[in-house]
Design an enzyme around this catalytic site. Structure first.
Site, PDB file in Angstrom:
ATOM      1  CD1 TRP A 178      -2.096  -2.311   1.622  1.00  0.00           C
ATOM      2  CD2 TRP A 178      -3.000  -1.187  -0.096  1.00  0.00           C
ATOM      3  NE1 TRP A 178      -3.103  -3.084   1.082  1.00  0.00           N
ATOM      4  CE2 TRP A 178      -3.677  -2.434   0.035  1.00  0.00           C
ATOM      5  CE3 TRP A 178      -3.406  -0.315  -1.122  1.00  0.00           C
ATOM      6  CZ2 TRP A 178      -4.719  -2.816  -0.814  1.00  0.00           C
ATOM      7  CZ3 TRP A 178      -4.444  -0.703  -1.964  1.00  0.00           C
ATOM      8  CH2 TRP A 178      -5.080  -1.933  -1.806  1.00  0.00           C
ATOM      9  CG  ASP A 199      -3.554   4.022   4.138  1.00  0.00           C
ATOM     10  OD1 ASP A 199      -4.583   3.776   4.806  1.00  0.00           O
ATOM     11  OD2 ASP A 199      -3.285   3.439   3.065  1.00  0.00           O
ATOM     12  CE  LYS A 235      -8.501  -2.669   4.567  1.00  0.00           C
ATOM     13  NZ  LYS A 235      -8.737  -3.818   3.727  1.00  0.00           N
TER      14      LYS A 235
END
Lengths: 362, 362
Positions: free
Chosen positions: B102, B173, B197
């Site tokens: 990511w 993030d 999530k």
């Protein structure tokens, strides 16, 4: 729970059958042991859901094979920028028809990226009509022509599909009348629609785009705004809004059971006709400034002769279980949004209430 | 319905209590006669829902008053572009720490808009560790420093919060460990997290931004990508993803009932500890390449010594109701995502299964 009919302009009423089905499988979708919200978007269960949703939508609208269907985020508002940023290519101007609030926002945002030629406008009479196509000033070099098939706030609807010039594809913001009447998709280059009127929950926008229009995105466009990226990944470039897609898929199945778009269009005509009849036969108690051929079948917008009575109208309506009837703050008055999922019983109930109210207060 | 434990990396398991509540009020939210999906986003019912969600999130994280909370669309992937396009201002470079999949995507997208200085990277050892902060090469003129607090695919988690240099705000993030452990929000300039999530359904991204960082957006940024626009409109510039926000609000209430972030963090440590204990005491049957201090408490990633047995492991696990354990296709192996909503019983069940499997196949 009191029985209510919900005339919200969006997010809007959904078919009872869809909500009941979603409720029944909330804790366990088809024996998977999972709620749809808990599924990996790349798992076989959700892949089946999104595949079926696209398949059913293609069937309902007769979408040709050379069109991609994309499930995206950001609503129609984001498309106001994405459309020019993806479709301009080598060209530098676009044609837009101005028929009200949403057209104006589309124009404002497009002006940031392109020369905008307002091909036609009905602002001279407060958006009471759609200008006769014969008088439109079109640019044969425009990247596309954009129009708003139904103005949700103004209550104005196109009774025709504009002509697609050779090499100037038609782009339509169909947010508030998508799937409400038959359209020939092959007349369009691109159609987009925020889900929260005739499709499903908010947080989803459905986009239908002819494949040859892809691949022209501006070089510095954020990856997530590039149609080509989403088309290549079948709307799975990143995690899509899975639950809204699932509910939309249930709505598509429901619509098939209703006989499809042609059937629902007939019912929509009937529903709008009931309200327009009350308005027209009220001897001015109710009135609308929209010219008859252009009155929306989705958002019936009207005022009371005595505007001071409108608050009372809304209060009394609410007491009768008829809710969310207040007009948009930009225009005031009353707005009855009667999308596909509004049952005719709800419209009859409103029509009866309007007649009673006019009799008592007229 | 077979009882299952769902270890998906996202969209992921939600608290049973939240789904049961959503199910019970699906057809009638608090006597309104409407499903939340049917409510106007500007009506008093939904305004109450979004207000409560923000209020509870602020309480859970202790978000200072000079930070805005935004409910946006497009996922973390869209933030990879939005962050530089909103925060660069007069500067032309950003610092990013590379700790895996990511981070790399964040770097790739930021490079389209700024000079990217990779301040530190652990790619030399396949992202098995977080580089010691003392050795980071930071640029005091960077617009910000960006890092990924938890790498969902690699299974690597920061055990510390990097230093915020004067005038170089910290951007994180936090998609896959948001609300899983205590953080001091005042150390950050901006935090973002895809909902799917630890928050709620996909189609929602939560963003927390210090107010003084607003107002620097690039002039040609699409309106919908401008933080300032959403901050000024309290996330109501256009129709937000109402149902995902509602579910997230229920998750926040559930988390408060669990004792808040501090409590859940203790439980998360315990859960990860159970699986790590099985791995470490398996005499190499299971192994992970991640150095111990950096192993994620959210995504426990491991392999079998005999990789040929992994398919069997997944099949047998599924027979035992332990599902979605397959590692991301980019790295293979096994991944157990054990976010806040995964009950300890699920983790114990997996730990027991792992021990049995090792005994039989070891």
């Amino acid at each position: 729970m009191a029985k209510v009919y919900n005339f919200s302009a969006g997010p809007a009423v959904l078919p009872h059958q869809v909500l009941a089905e979603a409720q029944s499988e909330m804790l366990d979708w088809h024996g998977s042991g999972m709620c749809v919200m808990e599924m990996s978007h790349r798992g076989k269960e959700f892949m089946e859901i999104i595949h079926d949703a696209e398949h059913d939508l293609r069937g309902l609208m007769g979408i040709p094979a050379n069109y991609k269907v994309l499930f995206l985020q950001g609503g129609a508002s984001q498309q106001f920028a994405q459309v020019p940023l993806n479709l301009l290519g080598e060209r530098d101007s676009v044609d837009i028809v101005n028929t009200g609030h949403w057209s104006k926002l589309a124009i404002k945002e497009a002006r940031r990226y392109a020369k905008v030629n307002v091909a036609a406008s009905s602002e001279d009479r407060n958006f009471a009509y759609v200008p006769d196509e014969a008088g439109w000033q079109r640019d044969p070099k425009a990247a596309y022509l954009h129009y708003t098939s139904n103005e949700t706030i103004g209550g104005l609807q196109f009774p025709f599909v504009p002509q697609s010039l050779p090499d100037v594809p038609l782009v339509c913001d169909m947010s508030s009348d998508f799937l409400s009447r038959e359209v020939d998709v092959s007349q369009f280059g691109l159609i987009y629609a925020g889900a929260q009127k005739n499709i499903g929950p908010s947080g989803l926008v459905v986009l239908i785009v002819r494949e040859d229009l892809l691949g022209k995105a501006r070089a510095d466009l954020p990856t997530m705004l590039n149609y080509q990226v989403h088309a290549d990944a079948d709307s799975m470039y990143n995690t899509p809004p899975t639950f809204p897609i699932y509910i939309s898929g249930l709505v598509f199945k429901w619509l098939k059971e209703q006989g499809g778009v042609k059937s629902i269009a007939t019912r929509n005509e009937e529903k709008a006709g009931l309200l327009n009849h009350v308005i027209e036969s009220s001897e001015g108690f109710y009135h609308t400034h929209i010219d008859a051929p252009f009155r929306s079948r989705m958002n019936v917008v009207f005022r009371l002769k005595d505007e001071g009575l409108e608050e009372t109208f809304l209060l009394e309506a609410r007491k009768n279980g008829l809710i969310q009837l207040k007009g948009h703050r930009a225009v005031g008055g009353i707005r009855a949004s009667i999308y596909n999922a509004m049952p005719i019983e709800g419209v009859k109930s409103l029509a009866n209430f309007m007649q009673d109210f006019a009799r008592i207060h007229g």
